[in-house]
Enzyme design. Sequence first.
Site, PDB file in Angstrom:
ATOM      1  N   ASN A 165      -3.166  47.281   3.156  1.00  0.00           N
ATOM      2  CA  ASN A 165      -2.322  47.067   4.335  1.00  0.00           C
ATOM      3  C   ASN A 165      -0.930  47.643   4.092  1.00  0.00           C
ATOM      4  O   ASN A 165      -0.143  47.086   3.331  1.00  0.00           O
ATOM      5  CB  ASN A 165      -2.237  45.574   4.662  1.00  0.00           C
ATOM      6  CG  ASN A 165      -3.560  45.026   5.172  1.00  0.00           C
ATOM      7  OD1 ASN A 165      -4.564  45.069   4.470  1.00  0.00           O
ATOM      8  ND2 ASN A 165      -3.556  44.534   6.387  1.00  0.00           N
TER       9      ASN A 165
ATOM     10  N   ILE B 182       3.041  57.130   8.014  1.00  0.00           N
ATOM     11  CA  ILE B 182       2.802  57.636   6.668  1.00  0.00           C
ATOM     12  C   ILE B 182       3.039  59.143   6.612  1.00  0.00           C
ATOM     13  O   ILE B 182       3.695  59.654   5.711  1.00  0.00           O
ATOM     14  CB  ILE B 182       1.369  57.307   6.216  1.00  0.00           C
ATOM     15  CG1 ILE B 182       1.156  55.792   6.156  1.00  0.00           C
ATOM     16  CG2 ILE B 182       1.074  57.935   4.847  1.00  0.00           C
ATOM     17  CD1 ILE B 182      -0.291  55.383   5.926  1.00  0.00           C
TER      18      ILE B 182
ATOM     19  N   ALA C 170       2.924  63.275  12.018  1.00  0.00           N
ATOM     20  CA  ALA C 170       4.143  62.750  12.639  1.00  0.00           C
ATOM     21  C   ALA C 170       4.145  61.231  12.685  1.00  0.00           C
ATOM     22  O   ALA C 170       5.037  60.630  13.286  1.00  0.00           O
ATOM     23  CB  ALA C 170       4.305  63.316  14.056  1.00  0.00           C
ATOM     24  N   GLY C 171       3.159  60.606  12.067  1.00  0.00           N
ATOM     25  CA  GLY C 171       3.071  59.156  12.071  1.00  0.00           C
ATOM     26  C   GLY C 171       3.883  58.500  10.975  1.00  0.00           C
ATOM     27  O   GLY C 171       4.657  59.148  10.260  1.00  0.00           O
TER      28      GLY C 171
ATOM     29  N   TYR D 159     -13.681  50.014  13.487  1.00  0.00           N
ATOM     30  CA  TYR D 159     -12.703  50.794  12.724  1.00  0.00           C
ATOM     31  C   TYR D 159     -13.191  51.006  11.296  1.00  0.00           C
ATOM     32  O   TYR D 159     -13.177  52.136  10.773  1.00  0.00           O
ATOM     33  CB  TYR D 159     -11.351  50.088  12.726  1.00  0.00           C
ATOM     34  CG  TYR D 159     -10.328  50.720  11.816  1.00  0.00           C
ATOM     35  CD1 TYR D 159      -9.792  51.970  12.109  1.00  0.00           C
ATOM     36  CD2 TYR D 159      -9.911  50.078  10.653  1.00  0.00           C
ATOM     37  CE1 TYR D 159      -8.860  52.568  11.264  1.00  0.00           C
ATOM     38  CE2 TYR D 159      -8.984  50.657   9.814  1.00  0.00           C
ATOM     39  CZ  TYR D 159      -8.458  51.906  10.116  1.00  0.00           C
ATOM     40  OH  TYR D 159      -7.544  52.490   9.281  1.00  0.00           O
TER      41      TYR D 159
ATOM     42  N   SER E 164      -9.844  53.424   3.912  1.00  0.00           N
ATOM     43  CA  SER E 164      -9.273  52.109   4.214  1.00  0.00           C
ATOM     44  C   SER E 164     -10.009  51.002   3.487  1.00  0.00           C
ATOM     45  O   SER E 164     -11.229  51.088   3.260  1.00  0.00           O
ATOM     46  CB  SER E 164      -9.356  51.872   5.725  1.00  0.00           C
ATOM     47  OG  SER E 164      -9.070  50.531   6.058  1.00  0.00           O
TER      48      SER E 164
ATOM     49  N   ALA F  73      -4.997  61.624  10.401  1.00  0.00           N
ATOM     50  CA  ALA F  73      -5.171  61.385  11.835  1.00  0.00           C
ATOM     51  C   ALA F  73      -6.341  60.441  12.090  1.00  0.00           C
ATOM     52  O   ALA F  73      -7.470  60.696  11.665  1.00  0.00           O
ATOM     53  CB  ALA F  73      -5.398  62.705  12.570  1.00  0.00           C
ATOM     54  N   ALA F  74      -6.063  59.344  12.791  1.00  0.00           N
ATOM     55  CA  ALA F  74      -7.104  58.362  13.095  1.00  0.00           C
ATOM     56  C   ALA F  74      -6.570  57.356  14.095  1.00  0.00           C
ATOM     57  O   ALA F  74      -5.367  57.082  14.156  1.00  0.00           O
ATOM     58  CB  ALA F  74      -7.554  57.630  11.831  1.00  0.00           C
TER      59      ALA F  74
END
Length: 379
Positions: A219, A14, A11-12, A190, A130, A85-86
């Site tokens: 980014n 991305i 649901a974020g 992170y 990332s 999810a993070a």
Amino acid sequence: MQGNVLITGGAGFIGSRLARRFVDEGYRVTVLDSLIPQVHGDDPDTTSPLLASIRDIATVIRGTVTNADDVARAIADQDIIVHLAAETGTGQSMYEIDRYVEANVGGTAKILDALANGPHHVRRIVIASSRSIYGEGAYRTPAGELVYPSHRDDAAMAAGDFDVHQPGVDGPLELVATTEAATIHPSSVYGITKHVQESLIMTVAPTIDIEPVALRYQNVYGPGQSLKNPYTGILSIFSTLIRQGKSINIFEDGEESRDFVFIDDIVNATYLASTVPDAAARVINVGSGVATTVSEVVAALFDAFGTEVPTTISGNYRLGDIRHNYADTTLLAEVLGIESTVDFRDGVRQFVEWVLTEPVEGDNYQRSLDEMAARNLLK
């Protein structure tokens, strides 16, 4: 139907767009998301446009990857898992260490544990890794040697020297694109958690007959990005300041750079990584392959908004921040067939057009800076 897809964090920013892409391609989508207030507001059913955008096209499970029961429910009958999810934000990770490790490392472990110890239909799992796992990017010495410098020195930055140096090397270092074979040496909690996430997926998945793919996002920006989350990225932060008529404080000397990649490119790469046979077991940078400085970001925003606010190049800096990093996108082209990405200026224009349709959010950015300053992480 093409198959069943689980998107954790779906649901974020991305995930919601990726869910729509999978549905458009004929997949049945399940979303597992904790709908945290920092992203979705205090009452997600009424305050989250991202949630609203997928409610009618996907099965939404409000839960967390750190809960074994939620994970077991979500992975049932799935063919593909995209693990987004993070907890995000390099600065915040330096003082909310337990929360970041529990969500990012613990949540990934919960997913793999459930898959390793129970029946499943999953054939591929894609982990959103990332660029932060690299720490500083790749550089070339005057002698032509490729090097991966360690963290910058606090005392040097306090004296106004923000450049990257390599012990034993005389002369300036030349920034070059960072390949997937680069040294891994993250400079934030992170980054450490993303490295562990990636390592867990790439190591465990093959032992339980699942094809792993790791995408090292640069980014990410674009329409739909949270304008109230102060840890989401400088384009959102600066856009809010511009709309409020407030001044912008540019850290360091404004010449620090990042690789900014548009949301549509991220969604396309992630969908292809989930479905293209040749992507199995690959680790792939996803970026534009272009280094853009913070000063250039501000100039692009001013141009897109058609207005300016006062700016200050203050020399402030955050411990854990890197100086430069941009992706080598050779594998992105070779494996996924993506040879071009949205030009940064065009992407900023699209982003700003969307921002201007949104309400002006409150300024949570200063609060985040105050939190870092109180812990001596912002100088």
